[in-house]
Design a protein around this motif. Sequence first.
Motif, PDB file in Angstrom:
ATOM      1  N   GLU A 163       0.831  -1.198   0.000  1.00  0.00           N
ATOM      2  CA  GLU A 163       0.000   0.000   0.000  1.00  0.00           C
ATOM      3  C   GLU A 163       0.870   1.254   0.000  1.00  0.00           C
ATOM      4  O   GLU A 163       1.811   1.383   0.781  1.00  0.00           O
ATOM      5  N   GLY A 164       0.560   2.170  -0.913  1.00  0.00           N
ATOM      6  CA  GLY A 164       1.300   3.415  -0.988  1.00  0.00           C
ATOM      7  C   GLY A 164       2.528   3.366  -1.871  1.00  0.00           C
ATOM      8  O   GLY A 164       3.158   4.398  -2.115  1.00  0.00           O
ATOM      9  N   GLU A 165       2.898   2.175  -2.373  1.00  0.00           N
ATOM     10  CA  GLU A 165       4.059   2.051  -3.246  1.00  0.00           C
ATOM     11  C   GLU A 165       3.642   2.115  -4.705  1.00  0.00           C
ATOM     12  O   GLU A 165       2.528   1.749  -5.072  1.00  0.00           O
ATOM     13  N   GLU A 166       4.554   2.580  -5.542  1.00  0.00           N
ATOM     14  CA  GLU A 166       4.300   2.632  -6.970  1.00  0.00           C
ATOM     15  C   GLU A 166       4.291   1.218  -7.552  1.00  0.00           C
ATOM     16  O   GLU A 166       5.122   0.387  -7.182  1.00  0.00           O
ATOM     17  N   PRO A 167       3.357   0.917  -8.459  1.00  0.00           N
ATOM     18  CA  PRO A 167       3.355  -0.406  -9.091  1.00  0.00           C
ATOM     19  C   PRO A 167       4.578  -0.591  -9.974  1.00  0.00           C
ATOM     20  O   PRO A 167       5.144   0.378 -10.487  1.00  0.00           O
ATOM     21  N   VAL A 168       4.995  -1.839 -10.123  1.00  0.00           N
ATOM     22  CA  VAL A 168       6.115  -2.174 -10.997  1.00  0.00           C
ATOM     23  C   VAL A 168       5.660  -3.241 -11.981  1.00  0.00           C
ATOM     24  O   VAL A 168       4.762  -4.030 -11.690  1.00  0.00           O
ATOM     25  N   GLU A 169       6.262  -3.241 -13.158  1.00  0.00           N
ATOM     26  CA  GLU A 169       5.970  -4.269 -14.153  1.00  0.00           C
ATOM     27  C   GLU A 169       7.285  -4.832 -14.659  1.00  0.00           C
ATOM     28  O   GLU A 169       8.164  -4.087 -15.088  1.00  0.00           O
ATOM     29  N   ILE A 170       7.422  -6.149 -14.574  1.00  0.00           N
ATOM     30  CA  ILE A 170       8.661  -6.831 -14.935  1.00  0.00           C
ATOM     31  C   ILE A 170       8.336  -7.921 -15.942  1.00  0.00           C
ATOM     32  O   ILE A 170       7.322  -8.611 -15.827  1.00  0.00           O
ATOM     33  N   THR A 171       9.203  -8.080 -16.935  1.00  0.00           N
ATOM     34  CA  THR A 171       9.079  -9.155 -17.913  1.00  0.00           C
ATOM     35  C   THR A 171      10.159 -10.196 -17.636  1.00  0.00           C
ATOM     36  O   THR A 171      11.316  -9.844 -17.381  1.00  0.00           O
ATOM     37  N   TYR A 172       9.774 -11.478 -17.684  1.00  0.00           N
ATOM     38  CA  TYR A 172      10.682 -12.572 -17.328  1.00  0.00           C
ATOM     39  C   TYR A 172      10.964 -13.462 -18.531  1.00  0.00           C
ATOM     40  O   TYR A 172      10.108 -13.660 -19.397  1.00  0.00           O
ATOM     41  N   GLN A 173      12.159 -14.021 -18.526  1.00  0.00           N
ATOM     42  CA  GLN A 173      12.617 -14.881 -19.609  1.00  0.00           C
ATOM     43  C   GLN A 173      13.483 -15.983 -19.008  1.00  0.00           C
ATOM     44  O   GLN A 173      14.179 -15.762 -18.011  1.00  0.00           O
ATOM     45  N   THR A 174      13.425 -17.174 -19.612  1.00  0.00           N
ATOM     46  CA  THR A 174      14.370 -18.231 -19.255  1.00  0.00           C
ATOM     47  C   THR A 174      15.168 -18.601 -20.494  1.00  0.00           C
ATOM     48  O   THR A 174      14.812 -18.232 -21.616  1.00  0.00           O
ATOM     49  N   VAL A 175      16.231 -19.361 -20.297  1.00  0.00           N
ATOM     50  CA  VAL A 175      16.979 -19.873 -21.441  1.00  0.00           C
ATOM     51  C   VAL A 175      16.079 -20.831 -22.219  1.00  0.00           C
ATOM     52  O   VAL A 175      15.140 -21.418 -21.668  1.00  0.00           O
ATOM     53  N   THR A 176      16.353 -21.004 -23.505  1.00  0.00           N
ATOM     54  CA  THR A 176      15.513 -21.878 -24.333  1.00  0.00           C
ATOM     55  C   THR A 176      15.884 -23.350 -24.188  1.00  0.00           C
ATOM     56  O   THR A 176      15.061 -24.224 -24.480  1.00  0.00           O
ATOM     57  N   ASP A 177      17.095 -23.644 -23.733  1.00  0.00           N
ATOM     58  CA  ASP A 177      17.527 -25.023 -23.501  1.00  0.00           C
ATOM     59  C   ASP A 177      16.780 -25.565 -22.285  1.00  0.00           C
ATOM     60  O   ASP A 177      17.022 -25.141 -21.152  1.00  0.00           O
ATOM     61  N   THR A 178      15.861 -26.522 -22.510  1.00  0.00           N
ATOM     62  CA  THR A 178      15.023 -27.005 -21.406  1.00  0.00           C
ATOM     63  C   THR A 178      15.832 -27.664 -20.296  1.00  0.00           C
ATOM     64  O   THR A 178      15.406 -27.653 -19.137  1.00  0.00           O
ATOM     65  N   THR A 179      17.000 -28.222 -20.616  1.00  0.00           N
ATOM     66  CA  THR A 179      17.798 -28.876 -19.579  1.00  0.00           C
ATOM     67  C   THR A 179      18.408 -27.873 -18.610  1.00  0.00           C
ATOM     68  O   THR A 179      18.882 -28.255 -17.538  1.00  0.00           O
TER      69      THR A 179
END
Length: 208
Positions: free
Chosen positions: A112-128
Amino acid sequence: MNIPSLRAVSLVAVSFLFAAALPGCNDEVGSDEQARRAYLGLDKSVEKSLQLGFAGFNAATSANIPAQTANGDASGTLTITGQVDQGSSSNKGMRLRVGMATYSDGEVTPAEGEEPVEITYQTVTDTTMQPELTLSLRNIPNGTFTGTLVGTFQMDGELEGEVTLNLTMSGQIEDDGTGKVRRKAGSTTITGTAKSGGDGEFQVNVTL
């Protein structure tokens, strides 16, 4: 895929306690406050990952589950792949990988009272090399499960860098009424840490 969130503990309320004691942050993840915000942007994806994992378990006809995918609330995709134990035993394990591509659930208000943040996430494409979600189901269909989610996610947007999750989970499972297995809502406890690339750390403790 629309997956509702069921919270017995409000992360916003918990986060407010941290916010009262922690300063603001810059664009690099490197403090407890930044690690906290980095986790909050991933929070919904943890529940989605569990639900997709159970969907893969129910759909599996071999050791490899069919890939299960959900959209981020704002952008990108979350994909669960991996293996499940075969056979007639009432105890089975799943060894899954969590993949993200430009994934975001939109703006998050840390407290409450804090500015909202928006973050985009990514992982490596190698599933292992992707974050690993390991689940152990006992006394299927009406029993219990335990699991872990461990791995690193890259971030872009209002926070940049990496965040590493090391989470432990446990809860109950049940028959969904059609012979398939699902997680019993409100019974899952998740604890552990979200760490930055430096010394930032946030203690996670939520119930789904």
